[in-house]
Design a protein around this motif. Structure first.
Motif, PDB file in Angstrom:
ATOM      1  N   HIS A   7      46.967  22.886  54.364  1.00  0.00           N
ATOM      2  CA  HIS A   7      48.067  23.216  54.093  1.00  0.00           C
ATOM      3  C   HIS A   7      47.611  23.842  52.690  1.00  0.00           C
ATOM      4  CE1 HIS A   7      51.142  20.016  54.846  1.00  0.00           C
ATOM      5  NE2 HIS A   7      49.615  19.448  55.872  1.00  0.00           N
ATOM      6  N   PRO A   8      48.615  25.005  51.952  1.00  0.00           N
ATOM      7  CA  PRO A   8      48.103  25.731  51.026  1.00  0.00           C
ATOM      8  C   PRO A   8      47.342  25.117  50.139  1.00  0.00           C
ATOM      9  CG  PRO A   8      50.302  25.832  51.471  1.00  0.00           C
ATOM     10  CD  PRO A   8      50.055  24.890  53.019  1.00  0.00           C
ATOM     11  N   LYS A   9      46.287  25.791  49.467  1.00  0.00           N
ATOM     12  CA  LYS A   9      45.356  25.427  48.672  1.00  0.00           C
ATOM     13  C   LYS A   9      45.550  25.956  47.371  1.00  0.00           C
ATOM     14  CE  LYS A   9      42.473  24.535  51.853  1.00  0.00           C
ATOM     15  NZ  LYS A   9      43.333  24.797  53.103  1.00  0.00           N
ATOM     16  N   GLY A  10      44.716  25.317  46.586  1.00  0.00           N
ATOM     17  CA  GLY A  10      45.023  26.517  44.796  1.00  0.00           C
ATOM     18  C   GLY A  10      43.705  27.282  45.015  1.00  0.00           C
ATOM     19  N   VAL A  11      43.389  28.410  44.564  1.00  0.00           N
ATOM     20  CA  VAL A  11      42.278  29.080  44.843  1.00  0.00           C
ATOM     21  C   VAL A  11      41.778  29.221  43.363  1.00  0.00           C
ATOM     22  CG1 VAL A  11      41.259  31.150  46.017  1.00  0.00           C
ATOM     23  CG2 VAL A  11      42.679  30.276  47.702  1.00  0.00           C
ATOM     24  N   GLU A  12      40.272  29.019  42.624  1.00  0.00           N
ATOM     25  CA  GLU A  12      40.204  29.070  42.076  1.00  0.00           C
ATOM     26  C   GLU A  12      39.384  30.403  41.759  1.00  0.00           C
ATOM     27  OE1 GLU A  12      38.832  25.376  39.361  1.00  0.00           O
ATOM     28  OE2 GLU A  12      38.959  24.186  41.049  1.00  0.00           O
ATOM     29  N   THR A  13      40.241  31.173  41.129  1.00  0.00           N
ATOM     30  CA  THR A  13      39.650  32.596  41.149  1.00  0.00           C
ATOM     31  C   THR A  13      39.352  32.763  39.413  1.00  0.00           C
ATOM     32  OG1 THR A  13      40.771  33.317  42.159  1.00  0.00           O
ATOM     33  CG2 THR A  13      39.772  34.721  41.001  1.00  0.00           C
ATOM     34  N   SER A  14      37.735  32.873  39.006  1.00  0.00           N
ATOM     35  CA  SER A  14      36.666  32.987  37.657  1.00  0.00           C
ATOM     36  C   SER A  14      37.257  34.228  36.977  1.00  0.00           C
ATOM     37  CB  SER A  14      36.135  31.931  37.600  1.00  0.00           C
ATOM     38  OG  SER A  14      35.279  33.116  38.036  1.00  0.00           O
ATOM     39  N   HIS A  15      37.142  34.412  35.179  1.00  0.00           N
ATOM     40  CA  HIS A  15      37.098  35.335  35.278  1.00  0.00           C
ATOM     41  C   HIS A  15      35.598  36.396  35.696  1.00  0.00           C
ATOM     42  CE1 HIS A  15      39.942  34.739  31.812  1.00  0.00           C
ATOM     43  NE2 HIS A  15      39.798  33.277  32.360  1.00  0.00           N
ATOM     44  N   HIS A  16      34.900  35.869  35.569  1.00  0.00           N
ATOM     45  CA  HIS A  16      34.167  36.306  35.960  1.00  0.00           C
ATOM     46  C   HIS A  16      34.184  36.419  37.513  1.00  0.00           C
ATOM     47  CE1 HIS A  16      29.782  36.971  37.038  1.00  0.00           C
ATOM     48  NE2 HIS A  16      29.326  36.837  38.480  1.00  0.00           N
ATOM     49  N   ASN A  17      34.196  36.041  38.679  1.00  0.00           N
ATOM     50  CA  ASN A  17      35.300  36.801  40.182  1.00  0.00           C
ATOM     51  C   ASN A  17      35.839  38.329  39.737  1.00  0.00           C
ATOM     52  OD1 ASN A  17      36.198  33.440  41.564  1.00  0.00           O
ATOM     53  ND2 ASN A  17      34.029  33.986  41.317  1.00  0.00           N
ATOM     54  N   LEU A  18      36.839  37.740  39.129  1.00  0.00           N
ATOM     55  CA  LEU A  18      37.410  39.175  38.765  1.00  0.00           C
ATOM     56  C   LEU A  18      36.967  40.470  37.836  1.00  0.00           C
ATOM     57  CD1 LEU A  18      40.855  37.179  38.533  1.00  0.00           C
ATOM     58  CD2 LEU A  18      39.865  39.009  39.910  1.00  0.00           C
ATOM     59  N   THR A  19      36.000  40.098  37.357  1.00  0.00           N
ATOM     60  CA  THR A  19      35.663  41.384  36.130  1.00  0.00           C
ATOM     61  C   THR A  19      34.550  42.247  37.215  1.00  0.00           C
ATOM     62  OG1 THR A  19      34.367  40.179  35.418  1.00  0.00           O
ATOM     63  CG2 THR A  19      35.449  40.482  33.583  1.00  0.00           C
ATOM     64  N   SER A  20      33.607  41.494  38.173  1.00  0.00           N
ATOM     65  CA  SER A  20      32.783  41.137  39.516  1.00  0.00           C
ATOM     66  C   SER A  20      33.850  42.315  40.188  1.00  0.00           C
ATOM     67  CB  SER A  20      32.395  40.291  40.033  1.00  0.00           C
ATOM     68  OG  SER A  20      31.969  39.620  39.032  1.00  0.00           O
ATOM     69  N   GLN A  21      34.231  42.352  40.852  1.00  0.00           N
ATOM     70  CA  GLN A  21      35.890  42.430  41.623  1.00  0.00           C
ATOM     71  C   GLN A  21      36.009  43.804  41.237  1.00  0.00           C
ATOM     72  OE1 GLN A  21      38.996  42.979  45.404  1.00  0.00           O
ATOM     73  NE2 GLN A  21      36.872  42.151  45.254  1.00  0.00           N
ATOM     74  N   LEU A  22      36.259  44.190  40.052  1.00  0.00           N
ATOM     75  CA  LEU A  22      36.936  45.508  39.758  1.00  0.00           C
ATOM     76  C   LEU A  22      35.115  46.465  38.851  1.00  0.00           C
ATOM     77  CD1 LEU A  22      39.284  43.642  36.932  1.00  0.00           C
ATOM     78  CD2 LEU A  22      39.879  44.862  38.983  1.00  0.00           C
ATOM     79  N   GLN A  23      34.594  45.893  38.702  1.00  0.00           N
ATOM     80  CA  GLN A  23      33.230  46.632  38.879  1.00  0.00           C
ATOM     81  C   GLN A  23      33.044  47.135  40.145  1.00  0.00           C
ATOM     82  OE1 GLN A  23      31.000  43.784  36.636  1.00  0.00           O
ATOM     83  NE2 GLN A  23      30.457  45.580  34.596  1.00  0.00           N
ATOM     84  N   ALA A  24      33.093  46.737  40.801  1.00  0.00           N
ATOM     85  CA  ALA A  24      32.539  46.966  42.967  1.00  0.00           C
ATOM     86  C   ALA A  24      34.488  47.829  42.681  1.00  0.00           C
ATOM     87  CB  ALA A  24      32.892  45.843  43.362  1.00  0.00           C
ATOM     88  N   LEU A  25      35.225  47.531  42.312  1.00  0.00           N
ATOM     89  CA  LEU A  25      36.066  48.626  42.887  1.00  0.00           C
ATOM     90  C   LEU A  25      36.363  49.849  42.509  1.00  0.00           C
ATOM     91  CD1 LEU A  25      39.471  46.496  42.908  1.00  0.00           C
ATOM     92  CD2 LEU A  25      38.276  47.467  45.001  1.00  0.00           C
ATOM     93  N   GLN A  26      35.715  49.930  41.087  1.00  0.00           N
ATOM     94  CA  GLN A  26      35.703  50.892  40.373  1.00  0.00           C
ATOM     95  C   GLN A  26      34.394  52.271  41.135  1.00  0.00           C
ATOM     96  OE1 GLN A  26      35.051  50.195  36.086  1.00  0.00           O
ATOM     97  NE2 GLN A  26      36.289  52.072  35.646  1.00  0.00           N
ATOM     98  N   VAL A  27      33.362  51.347  41.990  1.00  0.00           N
ATOM     99  CA  VAL A  27      32.854  52.179  42.528  1.00  0.00           C
ATOM    100  C   VAL A  27      32.804  52.912  44.149  1.00  0.00           C
ATOM    101  CG1 VAL A  27      30.060  52.298  43.372  1.00  0.00           C
ATOM    102  CG2 VAL A  27      31.113  50.837  41.516  1.00  0.00           C
ATOM    103  N   ALA A  28      33.602  51.958  44.713  1.00  0.00           N
ATOM    104  CA  ALA A  28      33.679  52.201  46.052  1.00  0.00           C
ATOM    105  C   ALA A  28      35.676  52.570  46.611  1.00  0.00           C
ATOM    106  CB  ALA A  28      33.671  50.841  46.814  1.00  0.00           C
ATOM    107  N   TYR A  29      36.905  52.177  45.436  1.00  0.00           N
ATOM    108  CA  TYR A  29      37.378  52.540  45.775  1.00  0.00           C
ATOM    109  C   TYR A  29      38.259  53.402  46.215  1.00  0.00           C
ATOM    110  CZ  TYR A  29      42.610  50.716  45.767  1.00  0.00           C
ATOM    111  OH  TYR A  29      44.010  50.285  46.026  1.00  0.00           O
TER     112      TYR A  29
END
Ligand code: 4UW
Length: 595
Positions: free
Chosen positions: A215-237
């Motif tokens: 069944h659908p479950k809550g995915v715990e996404t942290s502040h750090h998960n997203l700041t790392s993601q945004l940093q990576a996107l800044q380079v590769a997007y």
């Protein structure tokens, strides 16, 4: 750092004297005028009304809301549901909660009361931001909630009405409406406390995903998960220019794809986003022109409908078909190279692809438009910060170029599933590798391609359809004793659609009749489209399956309707331990396809 601080770095002054200038060969490459005009550009535009907010206003309103939430008694770590279509208020609610340390659980506006009640109960949401038009669904859901939400914590996602518009028609007439519009909560002072390094790992979002099974479950996404993601996107997007580019945003912000790629990333790089509440071809074309949109995020079916809709062709100037749109990024479901090619032939715009999952915040692979031209149909290279393995059954890496399951590791992989250690343990392998359930292969240059899926998930137009949820619902139907659900591909929709195989209770349908069994395909299956079946029985079975299709509509949102139909069978193939043999079901569907 705190995701809010990442989005709005606390720079003390923005006056031109204090602003560091980039100087090359004695020449400033960003002159003050240009910088100022970028700051004055909107961060978000309501595509329907033209209402706009600058990044500074977004920040201020978020802080005002954060403070208002505190005054309401909402504490750090509580969970707020945000339930509505894309709007400036949706953005305000989400960022206000972030600033206040309140965890946001976005909910699809298309959810039924049943689905809404499940997510509110499972997430332990203690307040809800809701689009007024969805209040009737909330009323239906409230009695089903294990944890009731107090009335003063139901907050309306809409601008303050300018007339004395009354909400009474939407509320229980015996209780006067006490809900507040979101801006009525705004209050000063404006500041947030930085997070301590350990708090960075705390949860920022709780988006729902069924993962590889169940069944659908809550995915715990942290502040750090997203700041790392945004940093990576800044380079590769795709490199987007804040002084020129504008993104068109009709995909739901409530899905991780929209949340990161239409809200967080554009805000972090200062590129405006035109928000639309839904996909509507006419509005889309008008918005591209009206707001000079240059970049657009889609799911594959969008590429199919746009070129063929007859009334739409009239709106398109053949010499500059979608001007000034220059790029389209597709993701969330398989895109065929053929469809990308057709779109390019029609509009002269390259469709590039990205890939990701709710569990990985979400982007793990992406391509720029330039790469897209060369690598049609691929999902791109691995995003910086990630490590990937392509693994065969048994856990060994495949040879380069061979197919295998994609495993990932990196700072943007979720903390785990909310209150579900068992599911979390099941999805991480030794060494902390996250198993995606997708089958991929990688070419010599490092470009990946998705070739299959080994998990249960079905994707309808990029949205998750968890078979387990539909199966357990169908088992509640009084006429059904067993059921298995699989995806079938619909070329006319450029999407997977869910098909159910059900075993009716003995006596419900005349299927036990030997004369029919003799005409069944294989040992276990009676095809409803078998032309040899007596017309009367065919009609009866057909009517019954249609009844099942409409029955499920009262429980699930439209993306989960059984568009692939209901096949009536004698039994569902299962392993000795009772697991559905979905491969067998897929074979049946292929056989039917050939008929
Ligand atoms: N090709 C084939 C693809 C693809 C795909 C996803 O609902 P979720 O959990 O998450 C998403 C996220 C979509 C997304 C993220 C980042 C990005 O850049 C982008 O495109 C630009 C899209 O949908 O579903 C995850 C599952 O969706 C399938 C795949 O099965 C994955 O496990 N999926 N993208 N390009 N399949």
């Amino acid at each position: 750092c705190h995701l809010f601080h990442y989005l709005f770095p606390p720079t003390p002054s923005l006056s031109s004297q204090d602003t560091p200038q980039v100087v090359i060969d004695g020449q400033s490459i960003v002159d003050d005028k240009e910088k100022k005009s970028v700051e004055e550009r909107p961060a978000f535009i309501d595509g329907l009304t033209g209402r706009r907010v600058t990044k500074k206003q977004v920040q201020k309103q978020a802080l005002q809301l954060a403070n208002g939430l505190r005054q309401l008694g909402v504490r750090k770590g509580e969970i707020a549901a945000v339930y509505g279509t894309n709007s400036l208020e949706w953005v305000n609610a989400t960022l206000g909660c972030l600033a206040a340390g309140v965890i946001v659980s976005p909910i699809s506006h298309a959810f039924t009361a049943h689905e809404l009640a499940h997510q509110l109960t499972d997430s332990l949401a203690s307040l809800i931001f809701i689009q007024p038009s969805l209040l009737p669904t909330l009323y239906e859901a409230l009695p089903l909630l294990a944890n009731p939400i107090p009335t003063d914590r139901i907050i309306l996602l809409a601008p303050l009405p300018t007339t004395s518009y009354a909400m009474t028609h939407l509320t229980d007439p015996s209780t006067p409406p006490t809900y507040k519009y979101i801006s009525q909560l705004w209050s000063t002072p404006l500041e947030i406390s930085p997070l301590s390094p350990t708090e960075e790992l705390s949860t920022a979002f709780l988006c729902y995903s069924s993962g590889t099974t169940g069944h659908p479950k809550g995915v715990e996404t942290s502040h750090h998960n997203l700041t790392s993601q945004l940093q990576a996107l800044q380079v590769a997007y795709e490199p987007l220019d804040p002084s020129h580019d504008v993104i068109l945003g009709f995909l739901p912000l409530a899905h991780i794809y929209g949340l990161t790629c239409l809200l967080l990333h554009p805000l972090s790089i200062g590129v405006p986003v035109v928000l639309l509440p839904k996909y509507d071809e006419r509005v889309l074309l008008r918005s591209i022109k009206e707001f000079s949109c240059t970049w657009c995020l889609v799911v594959p079916p969008v590429l199919l409908f746009l070129p063929i809709h007859p009334t739409i062709s009239l709106l398109i100037d053949p010499s500059h078909p979608l001007y000034p749109l220059r790029g389209v990024l597709s993701g969330a479901a398989p895109l065929s190279a053929e469809l990308a090619k057709k779109f390019h032939a029609k509009f002269g715009i390259t469709v590039t692809q990205g890939y990701g999952l709710t569990e990985t915040s979400p982007v793990t692979h992406v391509m720029t438009a330039e790469e897209g031209r060369e690598k049609l149909g691929k999902i791109g290279k691995l995003l910086p910060t990630y490590e990937a393995r392509v693994v065969a059954t048994g856990g060994l890496d495949v040879l380069q170029g061979d197919e295998g399951e994609l495993w990932l590791r990196g700072p943007s992989v979720m903390r785990g599933y909310w209150k579900d250690d068992k599911a979390t343990r099941g999805t991480f392998g030794i060494g902390g590798w996250y198993k995606t359930g997708d089958v991929v292969k990688m070419d010599k240059e490092g470009y990946f391609e998705v070739v299959d899926r080994v998990k249960e998930l079905i994707k309808y137009k990029g949205l998750q359809v968890p078979p387990a949820q539909l199966e357990s619902l169908l088992l509640l139907h009084p006429d059904i004793i067993d059921v298995g659900i699989i995806p079938i591909y619909s070329p006319t929709r450029a999407s997977e659609i869910p098909r159910a195989y059900v075993v009716p209770k003995p006596g419900v349908l005349p299927l036990r009749d030997q004369s029919i069994l003799n005409k069944s395909l294989g040992d276990h299956m009676t095809l409803i489209h078998n032309p040899a079946m007596e017309a009367k029985i065919v009609a009866e079975v057909k009517k019954w399956s249609e009844g099942i299709q409409s029955w499920i509509k009262s429980y699930v949102s439209p993306s989960r309707y059984l568009r692939g139909g209901v096949g009536v069978v004698e039994k569902i193939p299962r392993t000795a331990s009772g697991k559905i043999l979905r491969k067998e079901l897929r074979k049946w569907a292929e056989e039917e396809e050939k008929e």
